[in-house]
Scaffold this motif. Structure first.
Motif, PDB file in Angstrom:
ATOM      1  N   ALA A 109     -78.746  72.267  23.846  1.00  0.00           N
ATOM      2  CA  ALA A 109     -79.364  71.151  23.143  1.00  0.00           C
ATOM      3  C   ALA A 109     -77.838  70.122  22.933  1.00  0.00           C
ATOM      4  O   ALA A 109     -76.876  70.611  22.977  1.00  0.00           O
ATOM      5  CB  ALA A 109     -79.574  71.521  21.817  1.00  0.00           C
ATOM      6  N   GLY A 110     -78.476  68.994  22.776  1.00  0.00           N
ATOM      7  CA  GLY A 110     -77.123  68.033  22.598  1.00  0.00           C
ATOM      8  C   GLY A 110     -77.802  66.760  22.050  1.00  0.00           C
ATOM      9  O   GLY A 110     -78.941  66.819  21.558  1.00  0.00           O
ATOM     10  N   HIS A 238     -68.082  61.470  24.776  1.00  0.00           N
ATOM     11  CA  HIS A 238     -66.934  62.416  24.016  1.00  0.00           C
ATOM     12  C   HIS A 238     -65.817  62.766  24.998  1.00  0.00           C
ATOM     13  O   HIS A 238     -64.500  62.564  24.651  1.00  0.00           O
ATOM     14  CB  HIS A 238     -67.556  63.457  23.385  1.00  0.00           C
ATOM     15  N   LEU A 239     -65.974  63.256  26.128  1.00  0.00           N
ATOM     16  CA  LEU A 239     -64.802  63.951  26.970  1.00  0.00           C
ATOM     17  C   LEU A 239     -63.839  62.850  27.511  1.00  0.00           C
ATOM     18  O   LEU A 239     -62.650  62.771  27.536  1.00  0.00           O
ATOM     19  CB  LEU A 239     -65.355  64.603  28.087  1.00  0.00           C
ATOM     20  N   PRO A 240     -64.363  61.733  27.961  1.00  0.00           N
ATOM     21  CA  PRO A 240     -63.238  60.499  28.231  1.00  0.00           C
ATOM     22  C   PRO A 240     -63.112  59.492  27.343  1.00  0.00           C
ATOM     23  O   PRO A 240     -62.101  58.419  27.221  1.00  0.00           O
ATOM     24  CB  PRO A 240     -64.167  59.453  29.164  1.00  0.00           C
ATOM     25  N   ALA A 324     -70.638  75.616  25.551  1.00  0.00           N
ATOM     26  CA  ALA A 324     -71.358  74.478  25.200  1.00  0.00           C
ATOM     27  C   ALA A 324     -70.744  73.571  24.099  1.00  0.00           C
ATOM     28  O   ALA A 324     -70.626  72.513  24.478  1.00  0.00           O
ATOM     29  CB  ALA A 324     -72.842  74.852  24.365  1.00  0.00           C
ATOM     30  N   SER A 325     -70.260  74.247  23.115  1.00  0.00           N
ATOM     31  CA  SER A 325     -69.320  73.242  22.237  1.00  0.00           C
ATOM     32  C   SER A 325     -68.176  72.483  22.744  1.00  0.00           C
ATOM     33  O   SER A 325     -67.719  71.598  22.516  1.00  0.00           O
ATOM     34  CB  SER A 325     -68.992  74.123  20.855  1.00  0.00           C
ATOM     35  N   LYS A 326     -67.399  73.227  23.525  1.00  0.00           N
ATOM     36  CA  LYS A 326     -66.549  72.697  24.351  1.00  0.00           C
ATOM     37  C   LYS A 326     -66.606  71.446  25.132  1.00  0.00           C
ATOM     38  O   LYS A 326     -65.621  70.262  25.148  1.00  0.00           O
ATOM     39  CB  LYS A 326     -65.870  73.737  25.058  1.00  0.00           C
ATOM     40  N   LEU A 327     -67.978  71.437  25.689  1.00  0.00           N
ATOM     41  CA  LEU A 327     -68.341  70.128  26.370  1.00  0.00           C
ATOM     42  C   LEU A 327     -69.170  69.057  25.706  1.00  0.00           C
ATOM     43  O   LEU A 327     -69.593  68.308  26.450  1.00  0.00           O
ATOM     44  CB  LEU A 327     -68.971  70.618  27.567  1.00  0.00           C
ATOM     45  N   GLY A 328     -69.371  69.411  24.291  1.00  0.00           N
ATOM     46  CA  GLY A 328     -70.093  68.440  23.438  1.00  0.00           C
ATOM     47  C   GLY A 328     -71.715  68.525  23.330  1.00  0.00           C
ATOM     48  O   GLY A 328     -72.444  67.927  23.201  1.00  0.00           O
TER      49      GLY A 328
END
Length: 348
Positions: A109-110, A238-240, A324-328
């Motif tokens: 989910a996201g 989020h990641l960049p 999952a949570s590490k990658l948003g």
């Protein structure tokens, strides 16, 4: 009224985070290539899972191309793929075309976020009226009174707004238009809910519309275009470390995307088990735009590839949820994982 299977999974998915479990491989050593494509929404997480699985099992290579939910599902139905990623379960029509042996499993989910490019403006708030106006084309400049009203004291430049959307049939577009239709009757009437929205002529007429391939393409255009705004799955912004707007929820709170606002939205859904709570959740501090993402595959089969496909999915549901949570993304609950594994194993 009894819950549908999809809603039962939703109800369980949004619970406590998965507990520590151990996945046990069960695949022979012959080389196997598995091909998948579809939604770009889960692509960063899928690609992490498939890379890590390959490192543990070099004989099994899973390739996933983020071409959009629509093209991916169609290619799967036509027999060109072993699985597809989709940000919604197949419609009855598509499921009928796909055949009786289709298995649809929610794997993650996201959230969908609004990422923008306004140098020096790191805290932007968008009201529901302003957000709908941007995508209708009626809010055409960043210093529009609707935007300024929600951002007192912020020196927002007088720049044209460039809206970046998807060019492909997209589950992320479906999630975004579903939310916009829920908060704006004008948007619901003019554009509506769609994987391939027909964006208003007002946007196109003033040259305020750019289309990108996949979530990555939308994010890239936003990064490259001062004054741009686009919708992407959270990890793509989020990641960049891209700028993300705080958006107004049903309670009138301006909420930024993150674990706390996701948790508040999840609690709102669990309280009512109402699908609209994913589209526009209630509750103070709840982030208003969430979605599940589904993997579509063929059930059954005793051949090596079918066994490998099931084992890859099992890995994603068990050990893979820790990523999952590490990658948003939002990990599925332990109960949800158990339910999905039961479905997977029952369809051998």
């Amino acid at each position: 009224m009894p819950l549908s299977p999809a809603l039962r999974v939703l109800a369980l998915a949004f619970g406590a985070l998965v507990s520590t479990t151990f996945w046990q491989p069960s695949i022979a050593a012959d080389p196997i290539k598995i091909n998948g494509a579809g939604a770009s929404f889960p692509a960063p997480l899928y690609q992490r899972w498939f890379r890590d699985y390959f490192l543990a099992h070099p004989n099994i290579q899973v390739d996933y191309q983020p071409i959009g939910s629509g093209p991916g599902v169609n290619s799967f139905i036509e027999g060109r793929l072993d699985f597809a990623g989709s940000d919604q379960p197949l419609t009855d029509e598509l499921a009928q075309r796909a055949g009786d042996n289709i298995l649809q499993l929610p794997l993650t989910a996201g959230a969908v976020v609004l990422t923008y490019n306004l140098p020096g403006i790191d805290a932007l708030r968008l009201s529901r009226e302003a957000l709908a106006g941007i995508f209708l084309g009626s809010v055409a400049r960043w210093n529009d009174p609707l935007i300024l009203a929600a951002n007192p004291g912020v020196e927002i430049p007088d720049l044209p707004i460039v809206v970046v959307t998807r060019v492909d049939a997209s589950g992320t577009s479906l999630v975004m238009t579903r939310h916009l239709s829920a908060i704006s009757e004008a948007f619901a009437n003019e554009v509506g809910v769609s994987m391939s929205p027909d964006w208003p002529a007002l946007l196109r007429a003033r040259g305020g519309l750019i289309r990108g391939n996949g979530n990555g393409g939308v994010a890239a255009f936003v990064q490259a275009t001062v004054g741009a705004i686009g919708y992407v799955q959270y990890s793509y912004a989020h990641l960049p470390n891209m700028q993300m707007a705080s958006v107004e929820n049903r309670e009138g709170d301006f909420v930024s995307a993150g674990s706390e606002s996701f948790r508040a939205a999840i609690e709102a859904f669990r309280a009512k088990l109402d699908p609209s709570q994913l589209t526009d959740p209630e509750g103070a501090g709840a982030y208003p735009i969430l979605s599940l993402s589904w993997l579509v595959m063929r059930s059954g089969g005793d051949d090596a590839k079918s066994q490998a496909m099931r084992d890859v999915v099992r890995y994603a549901l068990v050990d893979g949820q820790a990523d999952a949570s590490k990658l948003g993304y939002i990990p599925l609950s332990e109960k949800a994982v158990s339910l999905i594994l039961e479905e997977l194993d029952s369809r051998k």
